[in-house]
Design a protein around this motif. Structure first.
Motif, PDB file in Angstrom:
ATOM      1  N   ASP A   1       0.827  -1.209   0.000  1.00 58.20           N
ATOM      2  CA  ASP A   1       0.000   0.000   0.000  1.00 58.20           C
ATOM      3  C   ASP A   1       0.857   1.253   0.000  1.00 58.20           C
ATOM      4  O   ASP A   1       0.592   2.215  -0.724  1.00 58.20           O
ATOM      5  CB  ASP A   1      -0.890   0.037   1.259  1.00 58.20           C
ATOM      6  CG  ASP A   1      -2.208  -0.675   1.026  1.00 58.20           C
ATOM      7  OD1 ASP A   1      -2.421  -1.178  -0.099  1.00 58.20           O
ATOM      8  OD2 ASP A   1      -3.011  -0.737   1.967  1.00 58.20           O
ATOM      9  N   GLU A   2       1.875   1.224   0.847  1.00 56.79           N
ATOM     10  CA  GLU A   2       2.748   2.390   0.944  1.00 56.79           C
ATOM     11  C   GLU A   2       3.506   2.617  -0.360  1.00 56.79           C
ATOM     12  O   GLU A   2       3.656   3.739  -0.831  1.00 56.79           O
ATOM     13  CB  GLU A   2       3.728   2.226   2.111  1.00 56.79           C
ATOM     14  CG  GLU A   2       3.044   2.326   3.464  1.00 56.79           C
ATOM     15  CD  GLU A   2       3.940   1.951   4.627  1.00 56.79           C
ATOM     16  OE1 GLU A   2       3.772   2.538   5.694  1.00 56.79           O
ATOM     17  OE2 GLU A   2       4.806   1.051   4.484  1.00 56.79           O
ATOM     18  N   VAL A   3       3.967   1.520  -0.941  1.00 53.54           N
ATOM     19  CA  VAL A   3       4.696   1.625  -2.211  1.00 53.54           C
ATOM     20  C   VAL A   3       3.766   2.162  -3.302  1.00 53.54           C
ATOM     21  O   VAL A   3       4.163   2.997  -4.126  1.00 53.54           O
ATOM     22  CB  VAL A   3       5.290   0.259  -2.627  1.00 53.54           C
ATOM     23  CG1 VAL A   3       5.894   0.344  -4.025  1.00 53.54           C
ATOM     24  CG2 VAL A   3       6.364  -0.172  -1.624  1.00 53.54           C
ATOM     25  N   ASP A   4       2.515   1.720  -3.291  1.00 54.43           N
ATOM     26  CA  ASP A   4       1.539   2.178  -4.288  1.00 54.43           C
ATOM     27  C   ASP A   4       1.367   3.694  -4.228  1.00 54.43           C
ATOM     28  O   ASP A   4       1.368   4.377  -5.258  1.00 54.43           O
ATOM     29  CB  ASP A   4       0.173   1.509  -4.067  1.00 54.43           C
ATOM     30  CG  ASP A   4       0.151   0.088  -4.604  1.00 54.43           C
ATOM     31  OD1 ASP A   4       1.144  -0.328  -5.239  1.00 54.43           O
ATOM     32  OD2 ASP A   4      -0.847  -0.610  -4.376  1.00 54.43           O
ATOM     33  N   VAL A   5       1.183   4.223  -3.031  1.00 50.70           N
ATOM     34  CA  VAL A   5       0.974   5.667  -2.907  1.00 50.70           C
ATOM     35  C   VAL A   5       2.258   6.418  -3.241  1.00 50.70           C
ATOM     36  O   VAL A   5       2.244   7.460  -3.892  1.00 50.70           O
ATOM     37  CB  VAL A   5       0.500   6.049  -1.488  1.00 50.70           C
ATOM     38  CG1 VAL A   5       0.176   7.529  -1.436  1.00 50.70           C
ATOM     39  CG2 VAL A   5      -0.729   5.246  -1.122  1.00 50.70           C
TER      40      VAL A   5
ATOM     41  N   GLU B   1       5.950   0.674  -9.199  1.00 53.99           N
ATOM     42  CA  GLU B   1       5.086   0.633 -10.371  1.00 53.99           C
ATOM     43  C   GLU B   1       3.809   1.367 -10.043  1.00 53.99           C
ATOM     44  O   GLU B   1       3.242   1.185  -8.971  1.00 53.99           O
ATOM     45  CB  GLU B   1       4.750  -0.814 -10.732  1.00 53.99           C
ATOM     46  CG  GLU B   1       5.803  -1.470 -11.576  1.00 53.99           C
ATOM     47  CD  GLU B   1       5.471  -2.941 -11.797  1.00 53.99           C
ATOM     48  OE1 GLU B   1       4.322  -3.225 -12.168  1.00 53.99           O
ATOM     49  OE2 GLU B   1       6.360  -3.767 -11.572  1.00 53.99           O
ATOM     50  N   ARG B   2       3.374   2.174 -10.973  1.00 56.91           N
ATOM     51  CA  ARG B   2       2.112   2.867 -10.748  1.00 56.91           C
ATOM     52  C   ARG B   2       0.982   1.864 -10.861  1.00 56.91           C
ATOM     53  O   ARG B   2       0.815   1.238 -11.901  1.00 56.91           O
ATOM     54  CB  ARG B   2       1.912   3.947 -11.793  1.00 56.91           C
ATOM     55  CG  ARG B   2       2.583   5.263 -11.448  1.00 56.91           C
ATOM     56  CD  ARG B   2       2.528   6.190 -12.627  1.00 56.91           C
ATOM     57  NE  ARG B   2       1.418   7.142 -12.515  1.00 56.91           N
ATOM     58  CZ  ARG B   2       1.528   8.301 -11.871  1.00 56.91           C
ATOM     59  NH1 ARG B   2       2.641   8.624 -11.287  1.00 56.91           N
ATOM     60  NH2 ARG B   2       0.516   9.127 -11.821  1.00 56.91           N
ATOM     61  N   PRO B   3       0.203   1.725  -9.797  1.00 55.46           N
ATOM     62  CA  PRO B   3      -0.946   0.824  -9.884  1.00 55.46           C
ATOM     63  C   PRO B   3      -2.037   1.500 -10.704  1.00 55.46           C
ATOM     64  O   PRO B   3      -2.014   2.719 -10.879  1.00 55.46           O
ATOM     65  CB  PRO B   3      -1.375   0.665  -8.426  1.00 55.46           C
ATOM     66  CG  PRO B   3      -0.957   1.948  -7.785  1.00 55.46           C
ATOM     67  CD  PRO B   3       0.283   2.434  -8.515  1.00 55.46           C
ATOM     68  N   SER B   4      -2.994   0.735 -11.244  1.00 57.79           N
ATOM     69  CA  SER B   4      -4.089   1.377 -11.971  1.00 57.79           C
ATOM     70  C   SER B   4      -5.140   1.893 -10.998  1.00 57.79           C
ATOM     71  O   SER B   4      -5.894   2.805 -11.311  1.00 57.79           O
ATOM     72  CB  SER B   4      -4.711   0.392 -12.961  1.00 57.79           C
ATOM     73  OG  SER B   4      -5.075  -0.778 -12.292  1.00 57.79           O
TER      74      SER B   4
END
Ligand SMILES: [Zn+2]
Length: 155
Positions: free
Chosen positions: A71-75, A100-103
């Motif tokens: 979650d932290e990496v996503d943001v 990686e940018r999540p969709s």
């Protein structure tokens, strides 16, 4: 700087995470995303505006004793799309990867629309679609373009 120097520099913490290749000036936003404000006693070092071949200038954040969650990496990827994450255990880099940018990011940002169903006392997690120039609430179509860290839900 040679790979070996790089390795030594990165390996200086015993256990934790090194976030490298953050766009210059974004380190404090990265700390905000990670909820680090200095009150928890985490040992954190920040290097700002370091010369970088790839980015011109980059920031580097090292967090001792903590490995980032997905979650932290996503943001993180939303404000630091070029960042690399190094997980350190016992002075060794055990995991190295680009963000990686999540969709979609779910449950990590708060919708600024106070009438949005996700901001009521409903058991509905926020869901934002990630676009090139911002994120869009999938429930009410509100778009957040700037200042993403201000919209991160408190844990
Ligand atoms: Zn909304």
């Amino acid at each position: 700087m040679s790979d070996k120097d790089q390795q030594l520099r990165v390996s200086k913490i015993q256990n934790g995470t090194v976030i490298d290749h953050i766009a210059g000036g974004q380190a404090l936003n990265v700390l905000a995303i990670l909820g680090i404000d200095g009150t928890s006693g985490d040992s954190v070092s920040v290097a700002m505006n370091m010369p970088s071949d790839r980015l011109g200038h980059k920031d580097v954040v090292k967090v001792e004793g903590r490995e980032l969650s997905q979650d932290e990496v996503d943001v993180l990827s939303l404000i630091a799309p070029a960042a690399t994450i190094n997980i350190i255990r016992d002075y060794d880099v055990v995991e190295k990867g680009r963000v990686e940018r999540p969709s979609v990011v779910e449950g990590v940002l708060e919708c600024p629309n106070h009438n949005c169903i996700t901001t009521e006392n409903e058991p509905v997690d926020s869901r934002f679609a990630v676009g090139d120039d911002g994120v869009r609430c999938e429930y009410c179509d509100t778009i957040i373009r700037d200042d993403l860290p201000a919209h991160i839900l408190a844990e």
